[in-house]
Design a protein around this motif. Structure first.
Motif, PDB file in Angstrom:
ATOM      1  N   PRO A  20       7.943  -2.501  -2.272  1.00 10.19           N
ATOM      2  CA  PRO A  20       6.773  -3.165  -1.693  1.00 10.19           C
ATOM      3  C   PRO A  20       7.156  -3.953  -0.447  1.00 10.19           C
ATOM      4  N   PRO A  21       6.268  -4.011   0.542  1.00 10.44           N
ATOM      5  CA  PRO A  21       6.584  -4.742   1.771  1.00 10.44           C
ATOM      6  C   PRO A  21       6.610  -6.242   1.538  1.00 10.44           C
ATOM      7  N   ALA A  22       7.320  -6.955   2.409  1.00 12.26           N
ATOM      8  CA  ALA A  22       7.395  -8.411   2.287  1.00 12.26           C
ATOM      9  C   ALA A  22       6.098  -9.083   2.720  1.00 12.26           C
ATOM     10  N   VAL A  23       5.303  -8.421   3.554  1.00 13.10           N
ATOM     11  CA  VAL A  23       4.029  -9.010   3.978  1.00 13.10           C
ATOM     12  C   VAL A  23       2.995  -8.818   2.870  1.00 13.10           C
ATOM     13  N   PRO A  24       2.079  -9.773   2.688  1.00 16.67           N
ATOM     14  CA  PRO A  24       1.084  -9.653   1.611  1.00 16.67           C
ATOM     15  C   PRO A  24       0.088  -8.534   1.899  1.00 16.67           C
ATOM     16  N   THR A  25      -0.208  -7.738   0.881  1.00 12.21           N
ATOM     17  CA  THR A  25      -1.154  -6.633   1.047  1.00 12.21           C
ATOM     18  C   THR A  25      -2.221  -6.593  -0.045  1.00 12.21           C
ATOM     19  N   ALA A  26      -2.247  -7.586  -0.940  1.00  9.82           N
ATOM     20  CA  ALA A  26      -3.186  -7.546  -2.069  1.00  9.82           C
ATOM     21  C   ALA A  26      -4.632  -7.458  -1.590  1.00  9.82           C
ATOM     22  N   ALA A 153       0.601  -2.039   5.038  1.00  4.20           N
ATOM     23  CA  ALA A 153       1.173  -3.220   5.693  1.00  4.20           C
ATOM     24  C   ALA A 153       0.886  -3.263   7.190  1.00  4.20           C
ATOM     25  N   PRO A 154       1.078  -2.170   7.947  1.00  2.00           N
ATOM     26  CA  PRO A 154       0.756  -2.245   9.375  1.00  2.00           C
ATOM     27  C   PRO A 154      -0.714  -2.552   9.646  1.00  2.00           C
ATOM     28  N   LEU A 155      -1.609  -2.019   8.801  1.00  2.00           N
ATOM     29  CA  LEU A 155      -3.034  -2.284   9.009  1.00  2.00           C
ATOM     30  C   LEU A 155      -3.344  -3.763   8.794  1.00  2.00           C
ATOM     31  N   SER A 156      -2.655  -4.371   7.828  1.00  2.00           N
ATOM     32  CA  SER A 156      -2.865  -5.800   7.582  1.00  2.00           C
ATOM     33  C   SER A 156      -2.316  -6.652   8.724  1.00  2.00           C
ATOM     34  N   MET A 157      -1.472  -6.033   9.579  1.00  2.77           N
ATOM     35  CA  MET A 157      -0.912  -6.741  10.725  1.00  2.77           C
ATOM     36  C   MET A 157      -1.609  -6.381  12.030  1.00  2.77           C
ATOM     37  N   GLY A 158      -2.725  -5.658  11.943  1.00  2.79           N
ATOM     38  CA  GLY A 158      -3.534  -5.414  13.129  1.00  2.79           C
ATOM     39  C   GLY A 158      -3.456  -4.022  13.713  1.00  2.79           C
ATOM     40  N   PHE A 159      -2.627  -3.140  13.155  1.00  2.00           N
ATOM     41  CA  PHE A 159      -2.603  -1.755  13.628  1.00  2.00           C
ATOM     42  C   PHE A 159      -3.806  -1.008  13.040  1.00  2.00           C
TER      43      PHE A 159
END
Length: 386
Positions: A20-26, A153-159
């Protein structure tokens, strides 16, 4: 370990676990619909069982799991029961139901079928049900639920668009043959002769033919799906238009083990190569590149021969079995695929579709469901009259 960035953002697996990525994705998972196309042969298969069992472990539950199924009429009932035995918010879409053919015929879209059409049927309903859409195949024996969160994860970061990549090494040998021996050398040949952003974009993906991607619902509605093979390439073309270099990312998903196809024949990689190459060349031509086909086959073969020498060296240093002669035989089988693309038979963007996602959901219901609904409605009408 390497940390090279391509022209698109490349999100590595520095841990070596593809966990799982370190950035939150819940929050993203709760707003995500997952599309998992299946054919009749995948009913109860170990790979599909693993995929569905892994999806059960996602926390929180996704907004929905859409399973477009291509199966015979006597298969769809048991197939549906099996799919719904998993603790998932599953919606089964019977893609070759008679009502689907009627719907597409009435809209002038009944012109061939295959994986691309099945996925397209699910993309409209999926984009209507969630903020994000994840698409992946059901034939990965190494599948993990973390693939969903890593793609998100990338989508949660704006991609806006996220593509998976991974190593295809099984049984101590290299796989990913259609990518290694068709797509990669063709792109290498084109890069040498054309200075075009679309070719640079297509060349930036480390495994462009991977079936795993994620996109915002808005971008998903922009996708024009080829009807059979070539879905992955067609998706990249539309992602280039609507996400571009800055809005696209690729994510390391570790190491995958897939079911394999034979090389020869129309149902093998040889047959697939014609569709994949055609869609790849269409994507490039459509974005303003005037391709010279008189020498393209020769340039492709030259690039492929050079890459086979590189694959041989890479396999040798890692102690893998490698058959250069067999690889060159595949190159010979694929070379005739390098030709001008045929007629454009892609399906429309969902923003331009001649019907609504709800119409697809109704048409793709197994016949027994529609029969039961009609029976219940008739009983209610009869009770009211009594």
């Amino acid at each position: 370990m390497e940390y090279v960035q391509e022209r698109i953002a490349t999100l590595h697996d520095f841990s070596g676990t593809a966990g799982p990525p370190a950035v939150p994705t819940a929050d993203a998972v709760a707003e995500t619909t997952i599309v998992v196309p299946m054919a009749g042969r995948e009913h109860g298969s170990p790979a599909a069982e693993r995929v569905l069992s892994e999806l059960e472990t996602l926390e929180p539950d996704p907004a929905g799991v859409f399973v477009p199924v291509r199966a015979d009429a006597d298969q769809i009932g048991p197939f549906r029961e099996w799919l719904e035995s998993f603790a998932l918010p599953t919606r089964v879409l019977w893609c070759n139901a008679p009502a689907v053919e009627e719907l597409l015929t009435s809209a002038g879209l009944a012109d061939g079928f295959g994986k691309g059409r099945d996925v397209w049927l699910a993309l409209g309903p999926a984009a209507a049900a969630g903020e994000y859409v994840v698409v992946h195949d059901a034939d990965a024996r190494s599948y993990e639920a973390a693939h969903v969160t890593r793609l998100l994860a990338p989508l949660s970061m704006g991609f806006d668009f996220s593509k998976g990549y991974y190593a295809r090494i099984e049984d101590e040998q290299l796989y990913g043959r259609l990518f290694r021996l068709l797509y990669a050398p063709l792109i290498r040949a084109l890069v040498a002769d054309y200075d075009a952003p679309i070719i640079d974009y297509l060349g930036a993906f480390r495994y462009a033919l991977a079936g795993e991607f994620a996109a915002t619902a808005d971008l998903t509605r922009q996708l024009r799906a080829p009807r059979a093979w070539g879905l992955e390439v067609g998706t990249l073309g539309d992602a280039f238009d609507h996400a571009g270099f800055d809005g696209s990312a690729q994510v390391d998903l570790g190491r995958h083990e897939h079911d394999h196809r034979a090389v020869a024949g129309e149902t093998g990689l040889e047959g697939m190569s014609r569709t994949v190459a055609g869609e790849l060349l269409r994507v490039i031509e459509e974005r303003g590149v005037d391709l010279d086909y008189t020498t393209l086959q020769e340039r492709y073969r030259t690039a492929g021969d050079r890459m086979i020498d590189q694959y041989r060296a890479d396999a040798a240093i890692n102690g893998l079995t490698y058959d250069p002669s067999g690889e060159r035989d595949q190159l010979d089988r694929y070379v005739d695929s390098i030709a001008p693309p045929g007629p454009d038979r892609r399906l429309p963007r969902w923003i331009d579709a001649p019907f609504e996602p709800a119409d697809v959901l109704e048409a793709t219901e197994p016949v027994s469901d529609r029969h039961d609904e009609r029976l219940e409605s008739d009983q209610l009408d009869s009770s009211a009259q009594d």
